[in-house]
Design an enzyme around this catalytic site. Sequence first.
Site, PDB file in Angstrom:
ATOM      1  N   ASP A   1      42.155  53.283  38.865  1.00 61.53           N
ATOM      2  CA  ASP A   1      42.166  52.174  37.931  1.00 61.53           C
ATOM      3  C   ASP A   1      40.854  52.197  37.167  1.00 61.53           C
ATOM      4  O   ASP A   1      39.888  52.847  37.576  1.00 61.53           O
ATOM      5  CB  ASP A   1      42.353  50.853  38.682  1.00 61.53           C
TER       6      ASP A   1
ATOM      7  N   ASP B   1      52.246  50.454  42.722  1.00 61.09           N
ATOM      8  CA  ASP B   1      51.161  50.466  43.713  1.00 61.09           C
ATOM      9  C   ASP B   1      51.077  49.078  44.330  1.00 61.09           C
ATOM     10  O   ASP B   1      51.333  48.075  43.641  1.00 61.09           O
ATOM     11  CB  ASP B   1      49.807  50.801  43.064  1.00 61.09           C
TER      12      ASP B   1
ATOM     13  N   GLY C   1      38.796  49.679  36.513  1.00 64.62           N
ATOM     14  CA  GLY C   1      37.724  48.878  37.090  1.00 64.62           C
ATOM     15  C   GLY C   1      37.654  47.450  36.587  1.00 64.62           C
ATOM     16  O   GLY C   1      37.158  46.564  37.288  1.00 64.62           O
ATOM     17  N   GLY C   2      38.153  47.193  35.384  1.00 63.55           N
ATOM     18  CA  GLY C   2      38.043  45.847  34.823  1.00 63.55           C
ATOM     19  C   GLY C   2      38.736  44.798  35.665  1.00 63.55           C
ATOM     20  O   GLY C   2      38.213  43.708  35.899  1.00 63.55           O
TER      21      GLY C   2
ATOM     22  N   ASP D   1      40.850  47.594  30.386  1.00 60.52           N
ATOM     23  CA  ASP D   1      41.603  46.468  29.830  1.00 60.52           C
ATOM     24  C   ASP D   1      41.062  45.165  30.412  1.00 60.52           C
ATOM     25  O   ASP D   1      40.244  45.151  31.312  1.00 60.52           O
ATOM     26  CB  ASP D   1      43.097  46.611  30.178  1.00 60.52           C
TER      27      ASP D   1
ATOM     28  N   GLY E   1      48.836  42.970  33.808  1.00 60.51           N
ATOM     29  CA  GLY E   1      48.855  41.528  33.618  1.00 60.51           C
ATOM     30  C   GLY E   1      49.931  40.819  34.409  1.00 60.51           C
ATOM     31  O   GLY E   1      50.260  39.661  34.151  1.00 60.51           O
TER      32      GLY E   1
END
Length: 379
Positions: A98, A273, A100-101, A152, A223
């Site tokens: 991913d 996931d 990281g955000g 994102d 999201g």
Amino acid sequence: MNPADTALPNHFELLATDGAARTGRLTTPHGVVRTPAFMPVGTAGAMKGMHWREVRDAGADIVLGNTYHLMLRPGAERIHALGGLQRFTGWNGPMLTDSGGFQVMSLADLRKVSEHAVTFRSHIDGAKVELSPERSIEVQRFLGSDIAMQMDECVRLPAERDDIERAMRLSLRWAERSKRAFESAPDGYMLFGIVQGGDVPELRHASAQGLVEIGFHGYAIGGLAVGEPQAVMLAMIDETAPRLPTDRPRYLMGVGTPDDILEAVKRGVDMFDCVMPTRNGRHGVAFTRFGQVNLRNARHADDPRPLDEESAWPSTRNCARAYLHHLVKAGETLGAMLLSEINIAYYQFLMQGIRDAIAHGTFDEFYQRTREDWARGDI
Ligand SMILES: CNc1nc2cc3c(=O)[nH]c(N)nc3c(CCc3ccccc3)c2[nH]1
């Protein structure tokens, strides 16, 4: 941008479809991923409670790592110097990381989002860290992951429409910057865009369209699985999946329970996931063909039966419920280990059943029978 310029090589091969459900193969530099795929989450370079050998034996083709955790400890440059994530961990198959955000917003202290980047203090040593789209891509390249995610901003639900729109448009600008920073990656390595837009259909449409115009190897639906009811999650998949290229993989981030996965596959999702198999395992809950079983419950104390005597997975077929109950109550590490492998094995069994059913055009029957078995509950 001219679509021809933005089209990236396609490493996804669709093998069969059954309604909106699809089965395919995604070829990465470290191996092939069979889809629909469940990707176990090895957050900090380890699958909690399991050896990599068991993850592989359970049928997982690909595992996930976390940019946020690994860049803070042991460090992206250090893992690069040690040969990258595969060599560092010994998992020699495909890996997805991913950006990281998402983890910053859920784990870090004193985080701030600006146009340029997310800044935060490390939850490990309090150091001030800046994570821009460019740095996120650089870290993922250092880690050597086969599939990188754009940077994102994911908004938790429920949220104000203005905030959802602000984050969606920022994420589209970060998608551009992520793709530009990724351009130097060797052939075969992939970058996925992430659709945002919360629970607002027209924002989901705008996000999907914007990402497709930029052009990615695959597309994640982000999201979601952030506190919304399953009905809202499924409605947003219905708004988004049909607006993504049919010939590219679709990854629903953070999802989910076996029921979530079955519903999302039915709507055209290819990759999943979730931390539940290992996290629930550590808390004494087993996933089985007949639903979830909480081994902490006293009713298992004298039950000599295994969880599922027809299971292909040895621990599921051989371990008495009474023994699992004892280990969990005694807080024995072996309890968490056995239930983690049992749960990962069940998720992979479910995915194999899904792939076979779609390949044979019998997904609807599989869907019905699987849900009936779950409803039987823990016999
Ligand atoms: C549990 N629910 C959940 N919803 C998510 C939404 C997003 C999202 O909108 N954007 C990004 N970038 N990630 C998300 C994640 C993390 C998934 C992950 C974890 C570990 C390793 C690799 C990938 C989510 N997880």
